[in-house]
Write a protein that holds these residues in place. Structure first.
Motif, PDB file in Angstrom:
ATOM      1  N   ASP A 165     -25.370   1.324  66.925  1.00  0.00           N
ATOM      2  CA  ASP A 165     -26.603   0.907  67.590  1.00  0.00           C
ATOM      3  C   ASP A 165     -26.363   0.456  69.022  1.00  0.00           C
ATOM      4  N   HIS A 166     -25.921   1.386  69.841  1.00  0.00           N
ATOM      5  CA  HIS A 166     -25.767   1.119  71.272  1.00  0.00           C
ATOM      6  C   HIS A 166     -26.163   2.372  72.032  1.00  0.00           C
ATOM      7  N   PRO A 167     -26.908   2.234  73.137  1.00  0.00           N
ATOM      8  CA  PRO A 167     -27.387   3.432  73.855  1.00  0.00           C
ATOM      9  C   PRO A 167     -26.288   4.312  74.406  1.00  0.00           C
ATOM     10  N   ALA A 168     -25.051   3.802  74.498  1.00  0.00           N
ATOM     11  CA  ALA A 168     -23.967   4.624  75.018  1.00  0.00           C
ATOM     12  C   ALA A 168     -23.611   5.769  74.085  1.00  0.00           C
ATOM     13  N   ASP A 169     -24.001   5.679  72.796  1.00  0.00           N
ATOM     14  CA  ASP A 169     -23.670   6.727  71.829  1.00  0.00           C
ATOM     15  C   ASP A 169     -24.947   7.433  71.391  1.00  0.00           C
ATOM     16  N   LYS A 170     -25.369   8.428  72.160  1.00  0.00           N
ATOM     17  CA  LYS A 170     -26.560   9.210  71.844  1.00  0.00           C
ATOM     18  C   LYS A 170     -26.199  10.308  70.848  1.00  0.00           C
ATOM     19  N   ALA A 171     -27.182  10.720  70.058  1.00  0.00           N
ATOM     20  CA  ALA A 171     -26.942  11.733  69.036  1.00  0.00           C
ATOM     21  C   ALA A 171     -28.241  12.470  68.731  1.00  0.00           C
ATOM     22  N   PHE A 172     -28.132  13.593  68.042  1.00  0.00           N
ATOM     23  CA  PHE A 172     -29.304  14.321  67.569  1.00  0.00           C
ATOM     24  C   PHE A 172     -29.790  13.683  66.267  1.00  0.00           C
ATOM     25  N   PHE A 173     -31.094  13.798  66.012  1.00  0.00           N
ATOM     26  CA  PHE A 173     -31.704  13.173  64.840  1.00  0.00           C
ATOM     27  C   PHE A 173     -32.504  14.190  64.036  1.00  0.00           C
ATOM     28  N   THR A 174     -32.409  14.067  62.705  1.00  0.00           N
ATOM     29  CA  THR A 174     -33.316  14.722  61.783  1.00  0.00           C
ATOM     30  C   THR A 174     -33.955  13.649  60.912  1.00  0.00           C
ATOM     31  N   PHE A 175     -35.269  13.724  60.743  1.00  0.00           N
ATOM     32  CA  PHE A 175     -36.010  12.758  59.934  1.00  0.00           C
ATOM     33  C   PHE A 175     -36.676  13.488  58.774  1.00  0.00           C
ATOM     34  N   ARG A 176     -36.532  12.948  57.567  1.00  0.00           N
ATOM     35  CA  ARG A 176     -37.227  13.461  56.385  1.00  0.00           C
ATOM     36  C   ARG A 176     -37.955  12.261  55.779  1.00  0.00           C
ATOM     37  N   ILE A 177     -39.272  12.247  55.925  1.00  0.00           N
ATOM     38  CA  ILE A 177     -40.061  11.075  55.544  1.00  0.00           C
ATOM     39  C   ILE A 177     -41.012  11.462  54.425  1.00  0.00           C
ATOM     40  N   THR A 178     -40.867  10.824  53.288  1.00  0.00           N
ATOM     41  CA  THR A 178     -41.727  11.090  52.133  1.00  0.00           C
ATOM     42  C   THR A 178     -42.738   9.968  52.006  1.00  0.00           C
ATOM     43  N   VAL A 179     -44.028  10.329  51.970  1.00  0.00           N
ATOM     44  CA  VAL A 179     -45.100   9.335  51.948  1.00  0.00           C
ATOM     45  C   VAL A 179     -46.108   9.693  50.863  1.00  0.00           C
ATOM     46  N   PRO A 180     -46.874   8.705  50.390  1.00  0.00           N
ATOM     47  CA  PRO A 180     -47.888   8.994  49.365  1.00  0.00           C
ATOM     48  C   PRO A 180     -48.947   9.963  49.881  1.00  0.00           C
ATOM     49  N   ALA A 181     -49.609  10.601  48.948  1.00  0.00           N
ATOM     50  CA  ALA A 181     -50.693  11.526  49.290  1.00  0.00           C
ATOM     51  C   ALA A 181     -51.735  10.818  50.144  1.00  0.00           C
ATOM     52  N   GLY A 182     -52.227  11.499  51.166  1.00  0.00           N
ATOM     53  CA  GLY A 182     -53.249  10.940  52.046  1.00  0.00           C
ATOM     54  C   GLY A 182     -52.714  10.309  53.307  1.00  0.00           C
ATOM     55  N   LEU A 183     -51.404  10.070  53.372  1.00  0.00           N
ATOM     56  CA  LEU A 183     -50.802   9.504  54.569  1.00  0.00           C
ATOM     57  C   LEU A 183     -50.067  10.591  55.347  1.00  0.00           C
ATOM     58  N   THR A 184     -49.888  10.340  56.639  1.00  0.00           N
ATOM     59  CA  THR A 184     -49.193  11.273  57.524  1.00  0.00           C
ATOM     60  C   THR A 184     -47.971  10.589  58.099  1.00  0.00           C
ATOM     61  N   ALA A 185     -46.869  11.303  58.142  1.00  0.00           N
ATOM     62  CA  ALA A 185     -45.647  10.790  58.754  1.00  0.00           C
ATOM     63  C   ALA A 185     -45.300  11.636  59.971  1.00  0.00           C
ATOM     64  N   VAL A 186     -44.928  10.973  61.058  1.00  0.00           N
ATOM     65  CA  VAL A 186     -44.564  11.652  62.295  1.00  0.00           C
ATOM     66  C   VAL A 186     -43.312  10.972  62.847  1.00  0.00           C
ATOM     67  N   ALA A 187     -42.453  11.742  63.498  1.00  0.00           N
ATOM     68  CA  ALA A 187     -41.238  11.181  64.100  1.00  0.00           C
ATOM     69  C   ALA A 187     -40.954  11.897  65.411  1.00  0.00           C
ATOM     70  N   ASN A 188     -39.911  11.431  66.098  1.00  0.00           N
ATOM     71  CA  ASN A 188     -39.500  12.070  67.347  1.00  0.00           C
ATOM     72  C   ASN A 188     -39.235  13.555  67.125  1.00  0.00           C
TER      73      ASN A 188
END
Length: 498
Positions: A165-188
């Motif tokens: 958790d320091h900005p000097a070490d940047k990396a690529f990200f993948t997000f997999r977000i599971t949410v209940p029906a009716g909700l929306t998940a969004v990420a970078n």
């Protein structure tokens, strides 16, 4: 007893191996990379290449189930692997495919692998854990009326997921977000897979960044959201996330983004990422935040009617400017924060000046009058004082906003507008998708000016008092007795009512 199961034998042998390794190692301790302001932030010994985060959201009263997969490269031999992580419960950990012992030390999660990691070899870490959004006011998850969002700046990403958790070490990200029906998940980033919706069943949303990102810029939104899409300059995909019930009311604000991007591109060059949008959350945070490709805003900024339109637009430009200054070009250390906030404030002020509502010269003159007070309270712009214990957000003081924009104004006064514009464009072009610091900026400015600017800039960056302003010998650093009429500071991390 005879061990007849190969899997059981392997598990017991691994456990025995971990016990033996742990027995000969000293007790685990929290490590850091030596940041002056956050000495235990970040971890030495490896370089993260990518994060793959799987999060399962139930409701705001329950911790999220999570799996964090980190692909990295070892920079040295590692008998232990330290990660920044707190506010969650770890169920298991693996290093390079084998079970690893895990312990906590301060705000570190310390893993002891079955076999030491060899320098210059791949390192894969898998941690199964929870991520707890409840009852915290020190960053990380932000509870909204209908779900969650993230606000990880400065050191709060590790309150959500294990990381470096320091900005000097940047990396690529993948997000997999599971949410209940009716909700929306969004990420970078961009959608990496089409969500499959089944009636009454949870839905998994997947996103992936195309550019490396600092952990403090990660964003995940869960809620009853509308996600309007649009197109910006050069066909840039635009994606906003707003409360579904407020979509029509917020639409006029969303339509301003293409013009804001075009305005910034005229000054510093092409927008640096794969898409952009604003995330407007029903939450009272006291700040706005430049999470990469998806800037976070309080809904009240747009709906409360407390601010004039030009002011709201200038705040939007402030967060947009961060996509170049802070997100694409990320500070190497937290003492380089002035490069983020000074530039974002500069373009915010320049935009307001262009609207004819609050002149740049007036704002800089007023900042000059207060600069000595700001330096006394918070330290000089490039060497800010640490935040008080338990108040990490206290790092975001006026000296890193208008006090740092004042340095850019002084630089432009000293070297001229043409050379200054070249500095700005080259800064974001040469350091795109990487980290840079104050010394890098001084060198680049000197190159564009054709002379060594360190003697000029050093007092502005590190001095206890404010140097004379070029071209304005009549300006005084003595603050007036009463604050002049003017807008509230258009900054994000400082509460607007302050």
């Amino acid at each position: 007893m005879q061990l007849t199961s190969p899997r059981l034998r392997a598990a017991l042998l691994a456990a025995a191996s971990l016990t033996l390794v742990a027995a000969v190692l000293p007790p685990p301790k929290a490590l850091g990379i030596g940041d002056r302001l956050f000495p235990e932030l970040g971890n030495p010994g490896y370089d993260v290449l990518s994060y793959d985060l799987s999060l399962t959201y139930k409701d705001n009263r329950s911790p999220l189930d999570a799996v964090t997969v980190i692909d990295a490269r070892a920079l040295e031999d590692l008998e232990r692997v330290n990660l920044d992580f707190t506010h969650g419960t770890v169920a298991s950990a693996e290093v390079n495919g084998e079970p690893a012992r895990f312990e906590s030390a301060g705000e570190d999660l310390v893993l002891t692998p079955a076999h030491p990691v060899v320098a210059h070899t791949p390192l894969r870490v898998v941690v199964r854990h929870t991520s707890d959004p409840r009852g915290r006011d020190d960053g990380g998850w932000v509870t909204t009326e209908d779900g969650l969002a993230m606000a990880n700046q400065a050191d709060a990403a590790h309150r959500v997921f294990p990381c470096n958790d320091h900005p000097a070490d940047k990396a690529f990200f993948t997000f997999r977000i599971t949410v209940p029906a009716g909700l929306t998940a969004v990420a970078n980033g961009l959608p990496a897979a089409r969500p499959v919706r089944r009636s009454g069943q949870p839905t998994t949303w997947t996103y992936r960044t195309l550019h490396p990102m600092a952990t403090e810029l990660a964003q995940v939104s869960v809620g009853s959201s509308a996600v309007p899409f649009g197109t910006g300059p050069h066909g840039l995909p635009l994606r906003d996330v707003v409360p579904a019930a407020d979509r029509q009311r917020l639409e006029p604000w969303l339509k301003k983004t293409p013009a804001h991007i075009a305005w910034m591109e005229e000054r510093v060059g092409r927008y640096p990422f794969e898409n952009y949008g604003v995330l407007i959350a029903r939450a009272k945070t006291g700040f706005e935040l430049e999470t990469q490709t998806l800037s976070l805003f309080e809904s009240g900024l747009f709906t409360a009617g407390a601010y004039p339109e030009w002011y709201v637009e200038s705040v939007m430009v402030h967060e947009l400017a961060h996509q170049w200054f802070g997100d694409s070009v990320t500070p190497r250390t937290w003492s380089d924060l002035w490069l983020n906030e000074g530039h974002a404030t500069w373009y915010e002020a320049l935009y307001a000046d262009g609207l004819g509502k609050y002149s740049l010269e007036r704002r800089m003159r007023e900042a000059y009058q207060r600069s000595d007070q700001w330096r006394a309270a918070g330290g000089p712009p490039a060497a800010p004082k640490p935040a008080p214990p338990g108040e990490k957000i206290g790092l975001f003081r006026p000296v890193v906003y208008d006090g740092s924009a004042l340095i850019l104004y002084a630089l432009r006064q000293e070297i001229g507008a043409d050379a200054f514009d070249r500095v700005e464009r080259r800064w974001v072009a040469e350091h795109a998708d990487s980290t840079a610091g104050t010394e890098d900026f001084v060198r680049l400015a000197s190159r564009e000016a054709g002379r060594d600017l360190e003697p000029f800039l050093k007092p502005w960056l590190y001095g206890a008092t404010t140097p004379p302003m070029p071209g304005h010998p009549e300006w005084s650093a003595k603050a007036p007795k009463a604050a002049p009429a003017g807008p509230k500071a258009a900054v994000k991390e400082v509460p607007k009512k302050a």
